[in-house]
Motif scaffolding. Structure first.
Motif, PDB file in Angstrom:
ATOM      1  N   ILE A 101       0.845  -1.203   0.000  1.00  0.00           N
ATOM      2  CA  ILE A 101       0.000   0.000   0.000  1.00  0.00           C
ATOM      3  C   ILE A 101       0.879   1.251   0.000  1.00  0.00           C
ATOM      4  N   GLN A 102       1.879   1.295   0.877  1.00  0.00           N
ATOM      5  CA  GLN A 102       2.726   2.502   0.918  1.00  0.00           C
ATOM      6  C   GLN A 102       3.511   2.664  -0.385  1.00  0.00           C
ATOM      7  N   SER A 103       3.974   1.557  -0.936  1.00  0.00           N
ATOM      8  CA  SER A 103       4.808   1.644  -2.141  1.00  0.00           C
ATOM      9  C   SER A 103       4.000   2.164  -3.336  1.00  0.00           C
ATOM     10  N   HIS A 104       2.773   1.651  -3.486  1.00  0.00           N
ATOM     11  CA  HIS A 104       1.953   2.084  -4.625  1.00  0.00           C
ATOM     12  C   HIS A 104       1.542   3.551  -4.469  1.00  0.00           C
ATOM     13  N   ILE A 105       1.256   3.963  -3.221  1.00  0.00           N
ATOM     14  CA  ILE A 105       0.876   5.374  -3.006  1.00  0.00           C
ATOM     15  C   ILE A 105       2.063   6.289  -3.327  1.00  0.00           C
ATOM     16  N   ILE A 106       3.238   5.936  -2.857  1.00  0.00           N
ATOM     17  CA  ILE A 106       4.408   6.800  -3.134  1.00  0.00           C
ATOM     18  C   ILE A 106       4.683   6.812  -4.641  1.00  0.00           C
ATOM     19  N   HIS A 107       4.497   5.676  -5.287  1.00  0.00           N
ATOM     20  CA  HIS A 107       4.799   5.667  -6.726  1.00  0.00           C
ATOM     21  C   HIS A 107       3.896   6.634  -7.477  1.00  0.00           C
ATOM     22  N   PHE A 108       2.590   6.583  -7.204  1.00  0.00           N
ATOM     23  CA  PHE A 108       1.724   7.465  -7.984  1.00  0.00           C
ATOM     24  C   PHE A 108       1.950   8.925  -7.609  1.00  0.00           C
TER      25      PHE A 108
END
Ligand code: NFE
Ligand code: MG
Length: 504
Positions: A101-108
Motif C-alpha cells: 500500500i505505501q509503495s503504490h501510493i508513493i509511486h503514484f
C-alpha cells in the motif's frame, strides 16, 4: 541516422538508471536501459549464517524491504522444511500488504504524478490552507530562480504537457501532500507487526517473531480504515482523472506483451494458493509457471559470470570494463522470453487465468467505466490504473486477514538449521515477481541469488540480442520535443523502476 538522447539520471525513481534512446523523425527507434551502480549483495552473503539473509537482503532496498525479507524466509522455510502456523502466515501477509500500500501510493503521488499534474498551478492558489500557502511560496521561489536551481524537486517543467484545469491540479497537489501522511500511516501499520520500518525486525523462518493480541489487531484495523478511505476516495479517483485527461497514454509504452507473476499473499500453509495468483501469459495465453525456466543472461551486463544459468547455478562476478556490456543489470528470461513483471503482470495473470473472480469483476467494471478495451491496459496509463486497483484489492483483503488472526495463538514454528540444504522463495514485491535462491553447506550460505522485479523490467539485451521490457516499451514512442523527452520518462516511470533492487 537518428539523434541520440541520453536521460541520465532518470529522476523520480529509486536508484541510478540512465536511458539512451535514438530518435528518428520524432519517434524512438532504439533504446538502452542502463543500470549504473554495482552493489554486491549476492557476493557478500556467501559464507554467512543463513539467518542473516533476511536481515541483509532487506537492505537491498528501503521501499520494498518486506518482500526481500519474505522471499528470504520463504527460501529458508523450504530449506528447513517448516510448516507455518496460520497466524505466522497471516501476519506476514499483513506486513507485506501494508508495504504494498505505501509503495503504490508513493509511486503514484511522489514519483509519477508530477508527470501529469502541474505543480505551477499552486501559484494560482487563493485559499488559506497554511501548508498549501507555504508550498505556493516555495514553488514561486523555484520558478523565479530556475537558473539557480534547474533540477530542484519540482523542476524542470514541460510547458503544455499537464492537466490544464487549475482546480483539479490544486486538488491533486493537496493529495500529493496528504499522500505523504498516508505513507507514514502505512508504515506505522506495518510496524505494529514488524517492529520497525523500513527494515523489519520480526520476519524469521517459521513465521514471525511478533505476538498477536487483540490490541494490535485493533491498532492495525484503525489505520487500515483510514488508508482504505484514502485509496477508495482519493487515490483511485485521481488516477482515473489522470487517465481520462491523457487517454493517448493507453496507447503508449506497450512493451513486450509477455507477463510473469509468481503470486503473492499465501492463503494456506499447505498449498501454493495465493490471493493474487501467479502464472505466465504469452500472446494472451495463460500457462502455469515453472521456476526451472528462469535463466539470467549476461552478454550485455557487466559480469564475467556464466551466461544463461538458472539461479541455482547463478554466479555474480563483476567485470566493470567488459567490452560490449552497458548495464549492471543481468537479463532474466523465462523460457528464453522477455517478460514484464509488476502489478500489470499480476492483474493480467489473474484475469486471463480466471483464477480470481474478484480481479475479473474489478477489471471489467473499470474498463467499462473508462470505455476502453482490455488490451489498452497494456500501456503507460494501464500500469498506473491497475496499480491503484491492486492497492484497493489488497487493502480490502487486509481486513479479512485481520479477521482470521487468533489472538495469543502461535506465530512461529520452531526449527533447526540443517548443515546443508536448498530453498527458493518466490513472492511478489510491489514492482513484481521476486525470487531468492539459497544454498546452504556447513550451516553457512554457499550461494545466494536474487532475481528481482526491476531486473526483469529494466534488463538490457539478452544473449540473443532481444531487448528488455522497458527498452521495448520505449521503442516506437513518439517524442514531441527532443530537448524535453517527457514521453520517454513517462514510459519508464510507469514501470516504477528501482535500480537499487535491480542490481542488488
Ligand atoms: Ni527497490 Fe523492489 C520492489 C524488489 S524492485 S523496490 O517492489 O524486489 O526491483
Ligand atoms: Mg541477482
Amino acid at each position: 541516422m537518428g539523434k541520440s538522447v541520453v536521460i541520465d539520471p532518470i529522476t523520480r525513481i529509486e536508484g541510478h538508471l540512465a536511458i539512451k534512446v535514438e530518435v528518428e523523425q520524432d519517434r524512438i527507434v532504439n533504446a538502452e536501459c542502463r543500470g549504473e551502480m554495482f552493489r554486491g549483495f549476492e557476493v557478500f552473503l556467501r559464507g554467512r549464517d543463513p539467518m542473516d539473509a533476511q536481515q541483509i537482503t532487506q537492505r537491498i532496498c528501503g521501499v520494498c524491504p518486506i518482500s526481500h525479507g519474505i522471499a528470504s524466509i520463504l527460501a529458508q522455510d523450504m530449506a528447513y522444511q517448516i510448516r507455518l502456523p496460520s497466524n505466522g502466515r497471516l501476519v506476514r501477509n499483513l506486513i507485506q500488504g501494508a508495504n504494498f500500500i505505501q509503495s503504490h501510493i508513493i509511486h503514484f503521488y511522489h514519483l509519477s504524478a508530477l508527470d501529469f499534474i502541474d505543480i505551477a498551478a499552486i501559484t494560482k492558489y487563493t485559499g488559506q490552507d497554511p501548508i498549501l500557502l507555504e508550498l505556493k511560496t516555495w514553488v514561486e521561489f523555484q520558478i523565479s530562480s530556475k537558473m539557480l536551481y534547474p533540477a530542484a524537486p519540482f523542476l524542470p517543467r514541460y510547458e503544455s504537457q499537464y492537466l490544464d484545469n487549475v482546480e483539479i491540479n490544486i486538488q491533486a497537489i493537496k493529495h500529493y501532500l496528504d499522500a505523504l501522511e498516508m505513507r507514514k500511516l502505512a508504515h506505522k501499520m506495518a510496524a505494529i507487526f514488524c517492529g520497525k520500518i523500513p527494515h523489519a525486525a520480526t520476519l524469521i523462518p517459521g513465521g514471525v517473531s511478533e505476538h498477536v493480541n487483540a490490541q494490535k489487531i485493533i491498532n492495525y484495523f484503525e489505520i487500515l480504515k483510514k488508508l482504505h478511505v484514502f485509496i477508495d476516495t482519493v487515490y483511485l479517483p485521481d488516477v482515473i482523472a489522470v487517465a481520462k485527461a491523457f487517454p493517448q497514454y493507453f496507447k503508449m509504452g506497450k512493451g513486450c506483451n509477455n507477463f510473469l507473476a509468481f503470486g503473492v499473499f499465501k492463503e494456506s500453509a499447505d498449498s501454493d494458493i495465493t490471493f493474487l495468483p501467479g502464472g505466465v501469459v504469452m500472446s494472451s495465453n495463460y500457462m502455469a509457471f515453472n521456476s526451472s525456466k528462469i535463466t539470467e543472461d549476461v552478454r550485455y551486463s557487466r559480469y564475467s559470470s556464466q551466461s544463461g544459468s538458472h539461479p541455482t547455478q547463478g554466479e555474480t562476478i563483476a567485470d566493470p570494463h567488459k567490452t560490449g556490456a552497458y548495464s549492471w543489470l543481468k537479463a532474466p528470461r523465462y523460457d528464453g522470453q522477455t517478460m514484464e513483471v509488476g502489478p500489470l503482470a499480476r492483474i493480467i495473470a489473474a484475469y486471463v487465468s480466471g483464477k480470481s473472480p474478484l480481479v475479473t469483476t474489478t477489471i471489467n467494471q473499470t474498463i467499462s467505466q473508462l470505455n476502453i478495451p482490455f488490451e489498452d491496459l497494456v500501456s503507460v496509463m494501464g500500469r498506473h490504473l491497475v496499480r491503484a486497483l491492486e492497492t484497493k484489492l489488497i487493502a480490502e483483503q487486509c481486513f479479512k486477514w485481520l479477521d482470521q488472526l487468533v489472538p495469543d495463538a502461535p506465530c512461529v514454528e520452531p526449527f533447526t538449521i540443517p548443515s546443508s540444504g536448498e530453498g527458493v522463495g518466490l513472492t511478489e514485491a510491489p514492482r513484481g515477481a521476486l525470487g531468492h535462491w539459497i544454498e546452504i553447506a556447513d550451516k553457512k550460505i554457499k550461494n545466494y541469488q536474487c532475481v528481482v522485479p526491476t531486473t526483469w523490467n529494466c534488463s538490457p539485451r539478452d544473449d540473443k540480442g532481444n531487448p528488455g521490457p522497458v527498452e521495448l516499451a520505449l521503442i516506437g514512442t513518439s517524442v514531441s520535443d527532443i530537448k524535453n523527452p517527457i514521453e520517454a520518462a513517462r514510459v519508464v516511470r510507469s514501470f516504477d523502476p528501482c535500480i537499487a533492487c535491480a542490481v542488488h
